[in-house]
Design an enzyme around this catalytic site. Sequence first.
Site, PDB file in Angstrom:
ATOM      1  N   SER A  50       0.856  -1.194   0.000  1.00 37.02           N
ATOM      2  CA  SER A  50       0.000   0.000   0.000  1.00 37.02           C
ATOM      3  C   SER A  50       0.889   1.241   0.000  1.00 37.02           C
ATOM      4  O   SER A  50       2.107   1.144   0.194  1.00 37.02           O
ATOM      5  CB  SER A  50      -0.872   0.008   1.251  1.00 37.02           C
ATOM      6  N   ASP A  83      -0.852  -1.744  -4.270  1.00 40.45           N
ATOM      7  CA  ASP A  83      -2.234  -1.612  -3.791  1.00 40.45           C
ATOM      8  C   ASP A  83      -2.641  -0.128  -3.811  1.00 40.45           C
ATOM      9  O   ASP A  83      -1.830   0.746  -3.465  1.00 40.45           O
ATOM     10  CB  ASP A  83      -2.266  -2.154  -2.348  1.00 40.45           C
ATOM     11  N   GLU A 142     -11.046  -0.028  -9.777  1.00 37.03           N
ATOM     12  CA  GLU A 142     -12.097  -0.141  -8.758  1.00 37.03           C
ATOM     13  C   GLU A 142     -13.311   0.683  -9.165  1.00 37.03           C
ATOM     14  O   GLU A 142     -13.174   1.818  -9.628  1.00 37.03           O
ATOM     15  CB  GLU A 142     -11.586   0.343  -7.405  1.00 37.03           C
ATOM     16  N   HIS A 198     -12.182  -1.429   4.775  1.00 35.06           N
ATOM     17  CA  HIS A 198     -10.856  -1.731   5.327  1.00 35.06           C
ATOM     18  C   HIS A 198     -10.874  -1.707   6.857  1.00 35.06           C
ATOM     19  O   HIS A 198     -11.695  -1.016   7.458  1.00 35.06           O
ATOM     20  CB  HIS A 198      -9.835  -0.686   4.851  1.00 35.06           C
ATOM     21  N   THR A 278      -5.677  -6.703   7.629  1.00 32.11           N
ATOM     22  CA  THR A 278      -6.040  -6.611   9.049  1.00 32.11           C
ATOM     23  C   THR A 278      -5.838  -7.919   9.814  1.00 32.11           C
ATOM     24  O   THR A 278      -5.349  -7.903  10.957  1.00 32.11           O
ATOM     25  CB  THR A 278      -7.510  -6.144   9.166  1.00 32.11           C
TER      26      THR A 278
HETATM   27  O1  LIG Z   1      -8.352  -4.382   1.227  1.00 29.73           O
HETATM   28  C1  LIG Z   1      -7.314  -4.420   1.848  1.00 29.73           C
HETATM   29  C2  LIG Z   1      -6.073  -3.882   1.272  1.00 29.73           C
HETATM   30  O2  LIG Z   1      -6.269  -3.286   0.022  1.00 29.73           O
HETATM   31  C3  LIG Z   1      -7.205  -5.005   3.222  1.00 29.73           C
HETATM   32  O3  LIG Z   1      -8.450  -5.289   3.803  1.00 29.73           O
HETATM   33  P1  LIG Z   1      -8.575  -5.649   5.354  1.00 29.73           P
HETATM   34  O4  LIG Z   1      -8.433  -4.386   6.135  1.00 29.73           O
HETATM   35  O5  LIG Z   1      -9.936  -6.246   5.524  1.00 29.73           O
HETATM   36  O6  LIG Z   1      -7.523  -6.651   5.677  1.00 29.73           O
HETATM   37  O1  LIG Z   2      -5.535  -0.464   1.675  1.00 36.28           O
HETATM   38  C1  LIG Z   2      -5.615  -0.802   2.841  1.00 36.28           C
HETATM   39  C2  LIG Z   2      -4.609  -1.650   3.486  1.00 36.28           C
HETATM   40  O2  LIG Z   2      -5.144  -2.221   4.658  1.00 36.28           O
HETATM   41  C3  LIG Z   2      -3.320  -0.922   3.731  1.00 36.28           C
HETATM   42  O3  LIG Z   2      -3.357  -0.063   4.793  1.00 36.28           O
HETATM   43  P1  LIG Z   2      -2.159   1.000   5.080  1.00 36.28           P
HETATM   44  O4  LIG Z   2      -2.353   2.134   4.126  1.00 36.28           O
HETATM   45  O5  LIG Z   2      -2.353   1.353   6.532  1.00 36.28           O
HETATM   46  O6  LIG Z   2      -0.876   0.273   4.843  1.00 36.28           O
HETATM   47 ZN   LIG Z   3     -11.125   2.657  -3.427  1.00 34.22          ZN
HETATM   48 ZN   LIG Z   4      -8.018  -2.144  -0.269  1.00 36.92          ZN
END
Ligand SMILES: O=C(CO)COP(=O)(O)O
Ligand SMILES: O=C[C@H](O)COP(=O)(O)O
Ligand SMILES: [Zn+2]
Ligand SMILES: [Zn+2]
Length: 354
Positions: A50, A83, A142, A198, A278
């Site tokens: 991410s 991501d 998306e 999320h 998560t």
């Molecule tokens: O969608 C996610 C990252 O792009 C992660 O989802 P979670 O927070 O449910 O693990």
């Molecule tokens: O996109 C959501 C993921 O859970 C990543 O989260 P983050 O931006 O805290 O790394």
């Molecule tokens: Zn989005």
């Molecule tokens: Zn996501």
Amino acid sequence: MPLISMREMLDHAAEHSYGIPAFNVNNLEQVQAVMSAADEVGAPVILQASAGARKYAGEPFIKHLIQAAAEMYPHIPLVMHQDHGTTPEVCQGALNLGFGSVMMDGSLMSDGKTPSSFDYNVDVTQKVVAMAHQIGATVEGELGCLGNLETGDAGEEDGIGAVGKLDHSQMLTDPEEAAVFVKATQLDALAIAIGTSHGAYKFSRKPTGDILAISRVKEIHARIPNTHLVMHGSSSVPQELLAIINQYGGKMKETYGVPVEEIQEAIKYGVRKINIDTDIRLAMTGAVRKFLAENPDKFDAREWLKPAREAAKQVCKARYIEFGCEGQGAKIKGYSLDQMAKKYAAGDLAQLVK
Ligand SMILES: O=C(CO)COP(=O)(O)O
Ligand SMILES: O=C[C@H](O)COP(=O)(O)O
Ligand SMILES: [Zn+2]
Ligand SMILES: [Zn+2]
């Protein structure tokens, strides 16, 4: 095997009716946890970074941690995916770094917070498809905003997601729009909004069809049968992991995630990539709290990182098995990105829209 194309991996999953968990990674122990779990069950791997991960670790560290995984496990097909890219420029940066797959999250404007228009989303996604397919890389887009159907709250946890209240039409991907979007962009994978969000606080009760719309998956899949569907916010938030955290001094409130059996149902209708971050966070936090509570004299970070890594590995292994990945890794050919670029150019990977 060098890093491969996500399109090839998801095509294999579609052909053999399974789903692949895409795990978010930020550090060495998380990469090790995913790889050793996959190795034990013979699963293919998607590691995703991410914006938060890239900021935390630094892009070179993320890149080299994933490349180290490929070097240590040459027999495992591995995808390095970016991501939630907020702009075409961010996606171009990831492609330049060697990512074989990028997400252009055009459901939000470049601030990552304001819901965008359909035309904006088509435009930025088209731009990323053009730059990625030329080099054989995969694009996830998306349509629809992640959010809580119980409250109308947009998902703003984890630094990415709309803020404020959304109406149901913004939080549920429309099958007709999905068909138009795929036809116009020719992307490879589409993240859909069906009530997931999320973070740990997804649902105030075990979700039923009114707040987790798995039926939408079926309707969307009927229109775009060979576009791979992606579920974000798909941690299951196991009650036993919450209990460990709270037993050892944590203060997690009552909450529910996406039940594994609902994801298994969605896999039957075209969901091929399931994003999980998560659950790894919960597993590691519980294990560290427990270890330090039981061993107050310990101070070597390796000693508390080991149970954290092991707990993360158990979550990953369970999801690989539950989503049907066991033994699939060895069956994936592993085309080079150059070979994939030729397939895109020849029109072999065009999307079917009904
Ligand atoms: O969608 C996610 C990252 O792009 C992660 O989802 P979670 O927070 O449910 O693990
Ligand atoms: O996109 C959501 C993921 O859970 C990543 O989260 P983050 O931006 O805290 O790394
Ligand atoms: Zn989005
Ligand atoms: Zn996501």
